[in-house]
Structure formats: structure tokens, C-alpha cells
Design an enzyme around this catalytic site. Structure first.
Site, PDB file in Angstrom:
ATOM      1  N   HIS A  12     -23.423  39.064  47.384  1.00  0.00           N
ATOM      2  CA  HIS A  12     -22.467  38.477  48.332  1.00  0.00           C
ATOM      3  C   HIS A  12     -21.522  37.489  47.642  1.00  0.00           C
ATOM      4  O   HIS A  12     -21.907  36.791  46.724  1.00  0.00           O
ATOM      5  CB  HIS A  12     -23.208  37.760  49.453  1.00  0.00           C
ATOM      6  N   TYR A  40     -20.717  43.114  49.386  1.00  0.00           N
ATOM      7  CA  TYR A  40     -20.630  43.204  50.847  1.00  0.00           C
ATOM      8  C   TYR A  40     -21.029  41.848  51.440  1.00  0.00           C
ATOM      9  O   TYR A  40     -21.652  41.035  50.754  1.00  0.00           O
ATOM     10  CB  TYR A  40     -21.475  44.352  51.411  1.00  0.00           C
TER      11      TYR A  40
END
Ligand code: C5P
Length: 327
Positions: free
Chosen positions: A301, A254
Site C-alpha cells: 500500500h 492497491y
């Protein structure tokens, strides 16, 4: 004659898929252009009152394939219903074993905090300048303080302090993006903006302003935070998914808080200046205020892809980057 065999059919399938994708992208672009064009009065000039506006048309297909002004960045009662795919994706982000009912949580949220259509005021008379301030050590000795404070919005992230660092990072904070595990006190002139990675984060926000009983999530968290309740805002879960899919093309698990904040700024500002973004030359992600070092490309990430996307935004002039000191 070449018969229609298993050799030719994959090409036909490929061509068909490509055509469908092309038509889809063409129509998506057309919808976005129409939305932007009809939302301004063309007799008054550009899409905003700045010299160059984030939403300036006719300049970049790459941008308009990603930027979707119809996705609401901030939650309110009216836009709170989540489509099944959004809900499922969001629930899967961080393990959240609580049996919390989302609808009830939203009800409680907006009995406590402003239930408004935030920042739907874009138009030819508005020139809203924003400074997005990340936490990179490249801010040290930068002397950016005054420049940062000259913006209409100064959006800070997580724990990044101002006290003691005013010369380099400024002292004004209009918005602070945070989640339970990164929470700090904010003063009465600042909007506390919750970035909810899970329903538990929304419950934590409620607890902070009511019972103060939530003291841990996956780590210990602050049960209290000083903030003006009338200035609280909540980022929409669908916006997080949009950033992940449209802007990061699903790289990483994410998006990082900084990246979400940057895209948020593209949606609510007319001019976006970025400060305090950037790892050290050895790839370490350092802060201007503490000695903690992590590596930007590790973890959940898609660090490299985020950087590439930020660079592209820079190249096409949608953001301006103030790089501070190279370290
Ligand atoms: O470390 P933290 O997540 O609090 O930093 C906030 C944001 O600042 C990050 O998500 C990232 O976008 C940016 N940052 C950076 N380079 C660093 C430290 C932070 O780009 N060295």
C-alpha cells in the site's frame, strides 16, 4: 523566423495534451455537480440534514476531482458486469490461479445474499453519521467508546475486537469490512462486508455459507464464520480500482483496507468521523489488541500517499479525525 522543427513540436504536443486534460477534468466536474444537484430537492435546503454534509458543493475542487458519486460502492446483480480494464486490473491484484467464472460466481452470490441497491437514499432529509474505526494502538486509553457508539453506523475493519476494549473502542458494530484472511465472527446486528481482492474471495464467501470446503487461499483461512446471511454485502471490484486511481493516483499496488473503508464511508454517509488511524511516531503500524508491528510505508500500500490524502480530507473538513493518544 523559427521554423516548425523537432524543438517546437514537443511544446505544441504538451500544450495540446494539457488542454485535453483540462477540458476532461472540467467536464467530469460539471457532470458530478449536475448529478449531485439534481439528486436533491433544492427547496428543502442542503444536500443532507447534517450541519455539514460530505457532498456539500461549492467548496473544494480537489475533492470533486476525486469524488465520483456515480461509482457504486457495493455489488449487486444489476451493476455486476465489469469493464475489461476493471476485470484485468482486479485479476492482476493478487495471484488467483483458479479458473473461476466471474459471472457464475456473481449468480451464486446473489442467490445467497441480498441483491439490493444499498444506500442510494442520500437526500436533504438524511443525516447519517458514521464512525470509521481503524485498528491503531492510539485507541488505547482514549475513552472514545461512548462517542464511537453514538454514530448511526459504526464501521470496523478486519479483526479489530470490541470485547475487553469497550471503554476505548465501543461495543456497537453495524458493519465489519473483511476478507478471507482477516475474517472473524460477527453478531446478528452486523453487516459482514466482504472486500474482495480476488475472485477466490467471493468463492470463499459462498463456501462459508454453503459447503465450507475452502480452508486456504495463500494462507489458511476460516472455513466458517458466524454472520447473518441477510446482512452480507460485497464491495464492488470497480470501486477498489476507483479508490486506487482517483484517490491514490496509483500509488502503491492497491489501497489498504482502512483507506478503502474511509472512501466507502464518504460514499454512504453524510458525516464521517475517523478513529483508530495512525502509526506510531517511529512509523510502526501497531494494533490496540495485539503486539504485531509492521511499518506502514512498506508492503503493497502507498502508506505515505494514503496519509497525505487523509490529511487533505481532514484539512478541507470532509472528515473529522479523532487521534487518540499520541504514541
Ligand atoms: O492492521 P489492519 O489492516 O487490520 O488495520 C485496519 C486499518 O486500520 C488499516 O488499514 C489502517 O487504515 C488503520 N490502521 C492505522 N494505524 C495503525 C493500525 C491500523 O491507521 N497503527
Amino acid at each position: 523566423m523559427v521554423p516548425f522543427t523537432k524543438w517546437t513540436s514537443p511544446y505544441i504536443t504538451g500544450l495540446f495534451t494539457f488542454s485535453i486534460l483540462f477540458i476532461f477534468m472540467f467536464f467530469q466536474n460539471a457532470v458530478i455537480y449536475t448529478f449531485l444537484e439534481t439528486s436533491v430537492d433544492s427547496t428543502k435546503g442542503g444536500l443532507c440534514a447534517c450541519d455539514k454534509c460530505v457532498t456539500d458543493l461549492n467548496d473544494d475542487d480537489w475533492f470533486f476531482l476525486r469524488f465520483n458519486p456515480t461509482v457504486a460502492p457495493l455489488l449487486n446483480r444489476r451493476n455486476s458486469v465489469l469493464q475489461t480494464d476493471v476485470y484485468r486490473w482486479w485479476k492482476g491484484l493478487q495471484s488467483d490461479s483458479s479458473k473461476t467464472n466471474y459471472t457464475e460466481v456473481v449468480d451464486t452470490l446473489f442467490s445467497l445474499f441480498p441483491d439490493e441497491d444499498h444506500y442510494s437514499d442520500a437526500g436533504p432529509d438524511r443525516c447519517r453519521t458514521c464512525a470509521v474505526v481503524g485498528n491503531s494502538g492510539n485507541l488505547l486509553r482514549s475513552h472514545y467508546g461512548q462517542l464511537i457508539d453514538s454514530h448511526d453506523f459504526v464501521i470496523r475493519i478486519n479483526k479489530g475486537p470490541t470485547k475487553g476494549f469497550e471503554k476505548d473502542v465501543g461495543s456497537k458494530t453495524t458493519h465489519r469490512i473483511l476478507y478471507p484472511e482477516s475474517a472473524v465472527d460477527v453478531d446478528n446486528s452486523t453487516h459482514l462486508v466482504l472486500l474482495p481482492f480476488k475472485i477466490e474471495d467471493m468463492r470463499w464467501l459462498i463456501s462459508v455459507f454453503t459447503t465450507r470446503h475452502i480452508t486456504s487461499t495463500y494462507i489458511r483461512v476460516r472455513p466458517t464464520v458466524n454472520a447473518d446471511r441477510d446482512k452480507v454485502m460485497i464491495i464492488h471490484p470497480a470501486f477498489i480500482k476507483y479508490v486506487y486511481e482517483s484517490w491514490l493516483q496509483k500509488h502503491g499496488k492497491y489501497p489498504s483496507t482502512g483507506f478503502i473503508t474511509l472512501i466507502l464511508a464518504l460514499h454512504i454517509c453524510d458525516e464521517v468521523n475517523v478513529f483508530g488511524f495512525g502509526a506510531k511516531s517511529d512509523g510502526h503500524w501497531h494494533h490496540y489488541f495485539d503486539g504485531i508491528l509492521t511499518h506502514f510505508s512498506r508492503g503493497s500500500h502507498g502508506g505515505d500517499f494514503e496519509n497525505k490524502t487523509i490529511n487533505e480530507l481532514l484539512l478541507i473538513g470532509k472528515i473529522y479525525m479523532h487521534k487518540g493518544w499520541l504514541l
